[in-house]
Design a protein around this motif. Structure first.
Motif, PDB file in Angstrom:
ATOM      1  N   UNK A  72       1.110  -1.302   0.030  1.00 27.89           N
ATOM      2  CA  UNK A  72      -0.029  -0.077   0.121  1.00 27.89           C
ATOM      3  C   UNK A  72       0.532   1.440   0.067  1.00 27.89           C
ATOM      4  N   UNK A  73       2.231   1.801   1.165  1.00 26.97           N
ATOM      5  CA  UNK A  73       2.245   2.559   0.931  1.00 26.97           C
ATOM      6  C   UNK A  73       3.302   3.070  -0.301  1.00 26.97           C
ATOM      7  N   UNK A  74       4.229   1.515  -1.129  1.00 30.70           N
ATOM      8  CA  UNK A  74       4.514   1.828  -2.372  1.00 30.70           C
ATOM      9  C   UNK A  74       3.787   2.042  -3.279  1.00 30.70           C
ATOM     10  N   UNK A  75       2.386   1.562  -3.435  1.00 37.22           N
ATOM     11  CA  UNK A  75       1.662   2.278  -4.502  1.00 37.22           C
ATOM     12  C   UNK A  75       0.886   3.814  -3.922  1.00 37.22           C
ATOM     13  N   UNK A  76       0.912   3.897  -2.780  1.00 36.33           N
ATOM     14  CA  UNK A  76       0.322   5.230  -2.290  1.00 36.33           C
ATOM     15  C   UNK A  76       1.312   6.613  -3.104  1.00 36.33           C
ATOM     16  N   UNK A  77       3.032   6.385  -2.938  1.00 35.43           N
ATOM     17  CA  UNK A  77       3.830   7.159  -3.350  1.00 35.43           C
ATOM     18  C   UNK A  77       4.905   7.118  -4.981  1.00 35.43           C
ATOM     19  N   UNK A  78       4.062   5.909  -5.208  1.00 34.26           N
ATOM     20  CA  UNK A  78       4.439   5.715  -5.932  1.00 34.26           C
ATOM     21  C   UNK A  78       6.179   5.540  -6.468  1.00 34.26           C
ATOM     22  N   UNK A  79       6.334   5.741  -7.517  1.00 32.42           N
ATOM     23  CA  UNK A  79       8.208   6.320  -8.452  1.00 32.42           C
ATOM     24  C   UNK A  79       8.977   7.158  -6.845  1.00 32.42           C
ATOM     25  N   UNK A  80       8.482   7.518  -6.008  1.00 30.05           N
ATOM     26  CA  UNK A  80       8.853   8.189  -4.958  1.00 30.05           C
ATOM     27  C   UNK A  80       9.545   7.505  -3.741  1.00 30.05           C
ATOM     28  N   UNK A  81       9.675   6.417  -4.260  1.00 25.09           N
ATOM     29  CA  UNK A  81      10.060   5.803  -2.312  1.00 25.09           C
ATOM     30  C   UNK A  81      10.026   4.055  -3.258  1.00 25.09           C
ATOM     31  N   UNK A  82      10.847   3.221  -2.350  1.00 21.27           N
ATOM     32  CA  UNK A  82      11.604   2.368  -2.790  1.00 21.27           C
ATOM     33  C   UNK A  82      11.333   1.400  -1.320  1.00 21.27           C
ATOM     34  N   UNK A  83      10.124   0.318  -0.940  1.00 24.15           N
ATOM     35  CA  UNK A  83       9.675  -0.287  -0.141  1.00 24.15           C
ATOM     36  C   UNK A  83      10.415  -1.559  -0.117  1.00 24.15           C
ATOM     37  N   UNK A  84      10.960  -1.797   1.193  1.00 24.40           N
ATOM     38  CA  UNK A  84      11.581  -3.875   1.193  1.00 24.40           C
ATOM     39  C   UNK A  84      10.846  -3.993   2.621  1.00 24.40           C
ATOM     40  N   UNK A  85       9.953  -5.141   2.760  1.00 26.63           N
ATOM     41  CA  UNK A  85       9.320  -5.868   3.841  1.00 26.63           C
ATOM     42  C   UNK A  85      10.467  -6.938   3.923  1.00 26.63           C
ATOM     43  N   UNK A  86      10.820  -7.086   5.437  1.00 23.27           N
ATOM     44  CA  UNK A  86      11.421  -8.456   5.851  1.00 23.27           C
ATOM     45  C   UNK A  86      10.740  -8.920   7.209  1.00 23.27           C
ATOM     46  N   UNK A  87      11.216 -10.712   6.370  1.00 20.18           N
ATOM     47  CA  UNK A  87       9.975 -11.337   7.695  1.00 20.18           C
ATOM     48  C   UNK A  87      10.498 -12.635   7.804  1.00 20.18           C
ATOM     49  N   UNK A  88      10.195 -13.653   8.574  1.00 16.03           N
ATOM     50  CA  UNK A  88      10.614 -15.024   8.935  1.00 16.03           C
ATOM     51  C   UNK A  88       9.910 -15.338   7.571  1.00 16.03           C
ATOM     52  N   UNK A  89       8.522 -15.495   7.511  1.00 17.63           N
ATOM     53  CA  UNK A  89       8.206 -15.957   6.810  1.00 17.63           C
ATOM     54  C   UNK A  89       7.262 -15.522   6.100  1.00 17.63           C
TER      55      UNK A  89
END
Length: 306
Positions: A72-89
């Motif tokens: 959602x954040x990557x869609x909301x801010x568009x090309x202005x942002x790079x989002x990385x999610x990290x999780x064990x699974x």
């Protein structure tokens, strides 16, 4: 060096109905704080600084789970942002935007990113399950750029009444149920003080040295456990949180039974919890809630973890 973590006290996002619970939790928090990111002047400043510098804002989400916040954040801010999610699974469902990616990694073993990399590190209900949270916070500082923002969101596994009073007399079943959840988490290695205020622990640790972190900003407002409020916004928040809270008996069951509590005891407490949650006319339950925000000082970096 991070220790190997004990069994996580909640199911992975792809188990049971955990994806639905996590989505309801996400929607409640998003509405409660007024967006995907809290309305803090420091956050707006860093967004504008990245834009003025002509570069993308880099955001890391700890414990990305279903991936809904990151996408959602990557869609909301568009090309202005790079989002990385990290999780064990990893369990993000559906396609991800081109500016959103996911890394499978146990954050108990440190963050696998370079120094000074991210502008924002976002934690929502994740850091409490890390065995040594202070080591992780130090590593968060390492991967943040100077001036970068750390956001930590958490609730306390306790219930209060609408007026802020202790709930034991009005909702004894809910109090007993949450005590069992704490017992289950303790059996999984989570220390008890994290349930009496993980946000307080994070705030106090950040405030230990104002050479490293700016004074923490804390947004405190209890979150309704069910849709009992006459205020339309709080009623909607309560509706989403009720879906999350109603799924807790299944989510915590394995950990609670591991603590030695019998299945019969747990079933009785779960039924009482659901019954009291649903009695919106007479029982107005709330969880203590906090969002802690602090920025990394522009001084020499801490040494990377081995």
């Amino acid at each position: 060096m991070h220790h190997i973590s004990p069994p996580y006290p909640l199911p992975q996002p792809f188990e049971h109905n955990e994806l639905e619970r996590l989505r309801a939790q996400h929607l409640a928090v998003k509405l409660h704080i007024g967006g995907l990111l809290p309305p803090s002047a420091s956050i707006q400043s860093i967004l504008e600084h990245a834009k003025d510098a002509g570069r993308k804002l880099r955001v890391l989400e700890l414990g990305s789970g279903s991936g809904v916040w990151a996408k959602e954040l990557s869609t909301e801010l568009g090309e202005a942002v790079e989002v990385v999610g990290i999780d064990k699974a990893l369990s993000p469902s559906g396609d991800s935007p081109a500016n959103c990616s996911f890394v499978q990694h146990d954050i108990n073993h440190g963050l696998p990113f370079a120094n000074d990399y991210f502008d924002i590190v976002h934690d929502s209900f994740t850091i409490w399950a890390v065995e040594e949270f202070h080591i992780l916070v130090d590593d968060i500082r390492r991967v943040l750029r100077p001036g970068g923002i750390f956001i930590s969101i958490d609730v306390v596994l306790e219930v209060l009444l609408e007026e802020g009073k202790e709930a034991r007399g009005i909702a004894p079943g809910s109090v007993r149920f949450l005590e069992m959840l704490k017992a289950g988490a303790l059996a999984s290695g989570v220390t008890l003080n994290r349930f009496t205020g993980m946000s307080t622990l994070v705030r106090d640790y950040l405030a230990l040295d104002d050479f490293l972190w700016s004074p923490p900003e804390v947004l405190n407002e209890p979150i309704p456990c069910s849709p009992w409020s006459s205020d339309p916004k709080m009623k909607e928040i309560g509706s989403f949180w009720f879906k999350n809270a109603s799924a807790l008996p299944l989510a915590f069951k394995e950990g609670v039974l591991r603590s030695g509590i019998s299945e019969e005891e747990y079933s009785e407490a779960s039924d009482a919890w659901l019954r009291e949650l649903s009695d919106v006319e007479n029982i107005h339950l709330m969880h203590p809630f906090a969002c802690v925000i602090s920025s990394k000082r522009s001084h020499q970096l801490a040494s990377p973890l081995p």
